[in-house]
Design an enzyme around this catalytic site. Structure first.
Site, short mmCIF file in Angstrom:
data_model
loop_
_atom_site.label_atom_id
_atom_site.label_comp_id
_atom_site.label_asym_id
_atom_site.label_seq_id
_atom_site.Cartn_x
_atom_site.Cartn_y
_atom_site.Cartn_z
N ASP A 77 -4.81 -3.88 0.14
CA ASP A 77 -4.99 -2.92 -0.94
C ASP A 77 -6.47 -2.88 -1.29
OD1 ASP A 77 -4.33 -1.35 -3.35
OD2 ASP A 77 -4.72 -3.21 -4.43
N LEU A 78 -6.88 -1.87 -2.03
CA LEU A 78 -8.28 -1.76 -2.44
C LEU A 78 -8.51 -2.16 -3.88
CD1 LEU A 78 -9.42 1.52 -0.59
CD2 LEU A 78 -9.59 -0.86 0.15
N ASP A 79 -8.11 -1.31 -4.83
CA ASP A 79 -8.38 -1.59 -6.24
C ASP A 79 -7.68 -2.85 -6.71
OD1 ASP A 79 -9.95 0.85 -7.30
OD2 ASP A 79 -8.33 1.74 -6.15
N SER A 82 -3.97 2.07 0.16
CA SER A 82 -4.37 2.35 -1.22
C SER A 82 -3.61 3.54 -1.81
CB SER A 82 -5.87 2.65 -1.25
OG SER A 82 -6.32 3.02 -2.52
N GLY A 83 -3.59 3.58 -3.13
CA GLY A 83 -3.09 4.75 -3.82
C GLY A 83 -4.14 5.85 -3.89
N LYS A 126 3.60 2.18 1.00
CA LYS A 126 2.68 1.40 1.84
C LYS A 126 3.47 0.65 2.91
CE LYS A 126 -0.91 0.74 -1.68
NZ LYS A 126 -1.76 -0.25 -2.39
N ASP A 129 -2.15 -6.52 -5.26
CA ASP A 129 -2.16 -6.96 -6.66
C ASP A 129 -1.26 -6.12 -7.56
OD1 ASP A 129 -4.35 -5.23 -8.72
OD2 ASP A 129 -4.02 -4.63 -6.65
N ASN A 144 2.80 -1.27 -6.60
CA ASN A 144 2.88 -0.37 -5.44
C ASN A 144 2.59 -1.10 -4.13
OD1 ASN A 144 0.17 -0.69 -6.25
ND2 ASN A 144 -0.44 1.26 -5.36
#
Length: 270
Positions: free
Chosen positions: A8-10, A41-42, A190, A213, A216
């Site tokens: 994931d990114l954020d 990512s979202g 995802k 984290d 999602n």
């Protein structure tokens, strides 16, 4: 090929300033020779692409929570949009609520109905320029994601329940962070994106490693051979996946530190 590494990114690969540190970039570039990375990512495709370009790597990209998936050569290999009736309902459902921002990704456009900072409006998180969401003029087709932001978490929790009660399996509804509720097609996630990549490469999901984290990230973390949750992760995620290893926070280069421990010993990549 050693592993497929999905992150994931954020809140995971990016620190609290929404940046990737030089240390993280260094570790990823050391490992890219023998491993394949997946940025999940979202965020909109164009924003995930910017992160990938900063890392200067080829990677798969799962964007908008799985509504769009791109291969190593930047080719779109999967897309799935919300049904028009669902989009119409989502755009209208809290449109007049001044405590919530209704936001829409349609192709490469970003629409919002208000830009109040007190409603968790975060234009710095995207390179897209927003357009006002005019319900009378808006075309409800080909929408890949609708999301709602607010600092009134209770309203968002109630909204999530309402959406799920009405649309059920037609949608996937998750909090990426407590103040952001995201809705995509029920055929999209995802985890679905990782399953597609697994089949495409002919590599078992047991050979995948995943980091996340937010809620999602739950299905992605649940289906791979080894998964890790950030120290700063949503408490609900930690409680739902109690056996998943907790690593250092995104502000401590948690992903990079973990990858170093797994793949680098005595300054040699294993």
């Amino acid at each position: 090929m050693n592993r497929i590494i999905a992150t994931d990114l954020d809140g995971t690969l990016l620190n609290s300033s929404n940046k990737i540190t030089e240390y993280t970039k260094k570790i990823i570039n050391l490992l890219i020779k023998n491993n394949i990375f997946v940025l999940a990512s979202g965020r909109h495709y164009l924003d995930v692409e910017k992160v990938r370009n900063f890392l200067n790597i080829k990677s798969f990209m799962i964007t908008s929570n799985g509504a769009r998936v791109y291969d190593l050569n930047n080719k779109l290999i999967f897309k799935n949009d919300l049904e028009e009736a669902v989009t119409l309902d989502l755009c209208n459902i809290v449109y007049t609520d001044t405590d919530i921002i209704t936001q829409v990704y349609q192709r490469n456009r970003w629409y919002i109905n208000n830009n109040k900072l007190e409603n968790n409006f975060c234009p710095s998180l995207t390179s897209l320029q927003y357009t006002y969401l005019d319900l009378k003029k808006f075309n409800y087709s080909k929408v890949n994601k609708v999301f709602f932001t607010s600092k009134n978490f209770q309203k968002l929790y109630e909204l999530k329940k309402k959406i799920m009660d009405v649309w059920g399996a037609k949608v996937n509804v998750h909090f990426s962070v407590p103040g952001c509720l995201e809705v995509v097609s029920g055929k999209t996630s995802k985890g679905h994106g990782l399953t597609l990549i697994s089949k495409l490469l002919g590599i078992s999901l047991n050979r995948f490693i995943a980091f996340g984290d937010g809620m999602n990230d739950r299905d992605m973390l649940s289906i791979v051979g080894k998964s890790y949750i950030m120290q700063n992760a949503d408490l609900h995620l930690k409680n739902l996946l109690p056996h998943v290893c907790i690593i250092k926070s995104n502000d401590e280069d948690g992903v990079a530190q973990c990858l170093h421990d797994i793949f680098i010993q005595n300054n040699k990549i294993i």
